[in-house]
Design an enzyme around this catalytic site. Structure first.
Site, PDB file in Angstrom:
ATOM      1  N   SER A  10       0.846  -1.211   0.000  1.00  0.00           N
ATOM      2  CA  SER A  10       0.000   0.000   0.000  1.00  0.00           C
ATOM      3  C   SER A  10       0.876   1.253   0.000  1.00  0.00           C
ATOM      4  CB  SER A  10      -0.887   0.004   1.248  1.00  0.00           C
ATOM      5  OG  SER A  10      -0.055  -0.009   2.404  1.00  0.00           O
ATOM      6  N   GLY A  14       1.308   0.911  -4.768  1.00  0.00           N
ATOM      7  CA  GLY A  14       0.298   0.010  -4.211  1.00  0.00           C
ATOM      8  C   GLY A  14      -1.044   0.694  -4.064  1.00  0.00           C
ATOM      9  N   LYS A 120       9.438  -3.915  -9.042  1.00  0.00           N
ATOM     10  CA  LYS A 120      10.557  -3.669  -9.978  1.00  0.00           C
ATOM     11  C   LYS A 120      11.891  -3.857  -9.260  1.00  0.00           C
ATOM     12  CE  LYS A 120       7.650  -1.056 -13.072  1.00  0.00           C
ATOM     13  NZ  LYS A 120       7.326   0.207 -13.778  1.00  0.00           N
ATOM     14  N   LYS A 204      15.481  -0.841 -15.614  1.00  0.00           N
ATOM     15  CA  LYS A 204      15.272   0.561 -16.023  1.00  0.00           C
ATOM     16  C   LYS A 204      15.503   1.506 -14.851  1.00  0.00           C
ATOM     17  CE  LYS A 204      11.152   1.304 -14.009  1.00  0.00           C
ATOM     18  NZ  LYS A 204      10.840   2.410 -13.065  1.00  0.00           N
TER      19      LYS A 204
HETATM   20  N1  LIG Z   1       5.797   4.559  -7.145  1.00  0.00           N
HETATM   21  C1  LIG Z   1       5.750   4.381  -8.466  1.00  0.00           C
HETATM   22  O1  LIG Z   1       5.557   5.340  -9.232  1.00  0.00           O
HETATM   23  C2  LIG Z   1       5.905   3.003  -9.018  1.00  0.00           C
HETATM   24  C3  LIG Z   1       6.498   1.989  -8.269  1.00  0.00           C
HETATM   25  N2  LIG Z   1       6.618   0.739  -8.826  1.00  0.00           N
HETATM   26  C4  LIG Z   1       7.209  -0.383  -8.060  1.00  0.00           C
HETATM   27  O2  LIG Z   1       6.217  -0.863  -7.137  1.00  0.00           O
HETATM   28  C5  LIG Z   1       6.852  -1.437  -6.008  1.00  0.00           C
HETATM   29  C6  LIG Z   1       6.206  -0.854  -4.751  1.00  0.00           C
HETATM   30  O3  LIG Z   1       6.522   0.501  -4.739  1.00  0.00           O
HETATM   31  P1  LIG Z   1       5.584   1.568  -3.987  1.00  0.00           P
HETATM   32  O4  LIG Z   1       4.206   1.040  -3.820  1.00  0.00           O
HETATM   33  O5  LIG Z   1       5.759   2.864  -4.693  1.00  0.00           O
HETATM   34  O6  LIG Z   1       6.241   1.611  -2.524  1.00  0.00           O
HETATM   35  P2  LIG Z   1       6.947   2.884  -1.852  1.00  0.00           P
HETATM   36  O7  LIG Z   1       8.182   3.205  -2.607  1.00  0.00           O
HETATM   37  O8  LIG Z   1       5.917   3.953  -1.637  1.00  0.00           O
HETATM   38  O9  LIG Z   1       7.422   2.253  -0.446  1.00  0.00           O
HETATM   39  C7  LIG Z   1       6.711   2.478   0.702  1.00  0.00           C
HETATM   40  C8  LIG Z   1       5.962   1.230   1.103  1.00  0.00           C
HETATM   41  O10 LIG Z   1       6.889   0.336   1.749  1.00  0.00           O
HETATM   42  C9  LIG Z   1       6.241  -0.152   2.937  1.00  0.00           C
HETATM   43  N3  LIG Z   1       7.212  -0.625   3.925  1.00  0.00           N
HETATM   44  C10 LIG Z   1       8.124   0.111   4.601  1.00  0.00           C
HETATM   45  N4  LIG Z   1       8.812  -0.678   5.444  1.00  0.00           N
HETATM   46  C11 LIG Z   1       8.321  -1.948   5.287  1.00  0.00           C
HETATM   47  C12 LIG Z   1       8.622  -3.211   5.848  1.00  0.00           C
HETATM   48  N5  LIG Z   1       9.592  -3.326   6.762  1.00  0.00           N
HETATM   49  N6  LIG Z   1       7.900  -4.291   5.461  1.00  0.00           N
HETATM   50  C13 LIG Z   1       6.929  -4.177   4.533  1.00  0.00           C
HETATM   51  N7  LIG Z   1       6.596  -3.003   3.934  1.00  0.00           N
HETATM   52  C14 LIG Z   1       7.296  -1.905   4.318  1.00  0.00           C
HETATM   53  C15 LIG Z   1       5.456   1.050   3.424  1.00  0.00           C
HETATM   54  O11 LIG Z   1       4.463   0.653   4.342  1.00  0.00           O
HETATM   55  C16 LIG Z   1       4.861   1.537   2.122  1.00  0.00           C
HETATM   56  O12 LIG Z   1       3.678   0.822   1.813  1.00  0.00           O
HETATM   57  C17 LIG Z   1       8.350  -1.107  -6.155  1.00  0.00           C
HETATM   58  O13 LIG Z   1       9.029  -2.238  -6.638  1.00  0.00           O
HETATM   59  C18 LIG Z   1       8.384  -0.005  -7.207  1.00  0.00           C
HETATM   60  O14 LIG Z   1       9.586  -0.017  -7.965  1.00  0.00           O
HETATM   61  C19 LIG Z   1       6.153   0.432 -10.085  1.00  0.00           C
HETATM   62  C20 LIG Z   1       5.546   1.411 -10.837  1.00  0.00           C
HETATM   63  C21 LIG Z   1       5.411   2.758 -10.359  1.00  0.00           C
HETATM   64  O1  LIG Z   2       8.358   2.442 -12.189  1.00  0.00           O
HETATM   65  C1  LIG Z   2       8.019   3.614 -12.275  1.00  0.00           C
HETATM   66  C2  LIG Z   2       7.377   4.167 -13.499  1.00  0.00           C
HETATM   67  O2  LIG Z   2       6.902   3.135 -14.319  1.00  0.00           O
HETATM   68  C3  LIG Z   2       8.313   4.570 -11.194  1.00  0.00           C
HETATM   69  O3  LIG Z   2       9.709   4.717 -11.181  1.00  0.00           O
HETATM   70  P1  LIG Z   2      10.360   5.390  -9.895  1.00  0.00           P
HETATM   71  O4  LIG Z   2      10.407   4.327  -8.822  1.00  0.00           O
HETATM   72  O5  LIG Z   2      11.718   5.817 -10.391  1.00  0.00           O
HETATM   73  O6  LIG Z   2       9.491   6.549  -9.510  1.00  0.00           O
END
Ligand SMILES: NC(=O)C1=CN([C@@H]2O[C@H](COP(=O)(O)OP(=O)(O)OC[C@H]3O[C@@H](n4cnc5c(N)ncnc54)[C@H](O)[C@@H]3O)[C@@H](O)[C@H]2O)C=CC1
Ligand SMILES: O=C(CO)COP(=O)(O)O
Length: 345
Positions: A10, A14, A120, A204
């Site tokens: 989340s 998420g 990712k 990437k």
């Molecule tokens: N943010 C973006 O624009 C995008 C991110 N992604 C990928 O999605 C995946 C998730 O990224 P985000 O949702 O953006 O996360 P985020 O980068 O916002 O990380 C924060 C999340 O990590 C959790 N967290 C922190 N410590 C933790 C622990 N000890 N155990 C479990 N959870 C913990 C937090 O509760 C929060 O939900 C990553 O692999 C990212 O590369 C993919 C596309 C876009």
């Molecule tokens: O994966 C992403 C875009 O598709 C987001 O990339 P960043 O984690 O660099 O923001």
């Protein structure tokens, strides 16, 4: 019987993907249960539980502030409650937190559940690269697809048009996940290749760190385009080297060149890379100052890829990945990125 969906994660992405899932399951109750549980790593925000805030305000005020989440998305702090009755498991959390979580749920899920991951990164286990989908399949014993694409979360959450790629193993899984994620503003293409998209999605982020160095150093578009092009070449080289199932067309999908472009223009890795080049601050400090709890994935990925390539004596074939890692760990100055061909010889 309608399928129950569990969202495991989340954070910024998420929460954004939860919005799409909430919208789609509410519209398609013949296929999906109209309520989807979202596992939240519980924390206190100004004295209140984040789960309570999400379930009352219907907004993830920390990781996706200003975006209303559908009311059929229910924040749950207990992971077992989220996964135990789920038919579809959506993994979307920073990759470093996945191994411990998987071990915690491996005996708690339905054996006929199907997974998809939006994570990712890659793992480096016993001298080998292990893609996220393989890790999930190995530990949980279930099929795992992937969703990767040009999807900066905040823009997706604002319903700005974009594309994404779902890589599937079985056509049936691909079609179910198409229904779960596809919307007018989030256009899904499904392809029968899981490894290619997930490797592109991980690598990437390394190139995005490098493109951030270019921005931080004040280089122009030509230099950044060169780094992106060389980065795409190394992404393709690594994916084709790793798996015979990867197909050329994957790199022209949103999960390939699309994701590379958007991340090198507007992603968090790029932003943090630029700040590193300007300030030289430690990555933990940069993450705290710029991301408010969100996680940089490109720096750990650069390290994991370096370890894989050095173990296999292949660093010379991936000079840009090698150079970016060495800059990240302080062995080289950021300005050396343009000397990637020679600086490691
Ligand atoms: N943010 C973006 O624009 C995008 C991110 N992604 C990928 O999605 C995946 C998730 O990224 P985000 O949702 O953006 O996360 P985020 O980068 O916002 O990380 C924060 C999340 O990590 C959790 N967290 C922190 N410590 C933790 C622990 N000890 N155990 C479990 N959870 C913990 C937090 O509760 C929060 O939900 C990553 O692999 C990212 O590369 C993919 C596309 C876009
Ligand atoms: O994966 C992403 C875009 O598709 C987001 O990339 P960043 O984690 O660099 O923001």
């Amino acid at each position: 019987m309608s399928k129950k969906v569990a969202i495991i994660g989340s954070g910024n992405w998420g929460s954004a993907i939860a919005k799409i899932i909430g919208m789609n399951v509410a519209k398609n109750t013949t296929v999906f249960d109209q309520k989807a549980k979202m596992w939240v790593y519980e924390e206190m925000i100004d004295g209140q539980k984040l789960t309570e805030i999400i379930n009352t305000k219907h907004e993830n005020v920390k990781y996706l502030p200003g975006i209303k989440l559908p009311e059929n998305i229910v924040a749950v702090p207990e992971l077992d409650d989220v996964v135990s009755d789920a038919d579809l498991l959506v993994f979307v959390l920073p990759h470093q937190f996945l191994p411990r979580l998987l071990n915690g749920i491996k005996d708690k899920i339905k054996k006929d559940a199907v997974a998809i991951h939006l994570i990712k990164g890659v793992f480096f286990i016993d001298g080998e690269m292990v893609p996220i989908s393989s890790r999930i399949k190995d530990v949980l014993g279930i099929e795992c697809c992937t969703l990767m694409g040009a999807n900066v979360a905040n823009e997706v959450a604002r319903e700005e048009f974009c594309e994404t790629t779902i890589g599937y193993e079985t056509q049936e899984a691909g079609e179910v996940f198409f229904k779960l994620f596809n919307t007018k503003f989030f256009e899904v293409t499904i392809i029968q290749d899981v490894t290619g998209p997930e490797i592109c999605g991980a690598l990437k982020n390394i190139v995005a760190i490098g493109s951030g160095f270019c921005d931080g150093l004040g280089y122009g578009g030509n230099t950044k385009a060169a780094i992106m092009r060389i980065g795409l070449k190394e992404m393709r080289g690594f994916a084709m080297m790793y798996s015979k199932t990867v197909v050329e067309s994957t790199f022209l999908e949103s999960c390939g060149v699309g994701d590379l472009i958007t991340t090198c223009i507007g992603g968090r890795n790029r932003k943090c890379g630029a700040y590193f080049a300007k300030t030289g601050k430690a990555w933990e400090v940069i993450e705290k100052e710029l991301l408010n709890g969100q996680k940089i994935q490109g720096v750990p990925c650069a390290k994991e890829i370096y370890e894989i390539l050095s173990t296999k004596n292949l660093l010379a074939k991936f000079p840009l990945f090698h150079t970016i890692h060495r800059i990240c760990v302080g062995e080289l100055e950021p300005k050396e990125i343009i000397n990637y061909k020679s600086v490691n010889n």
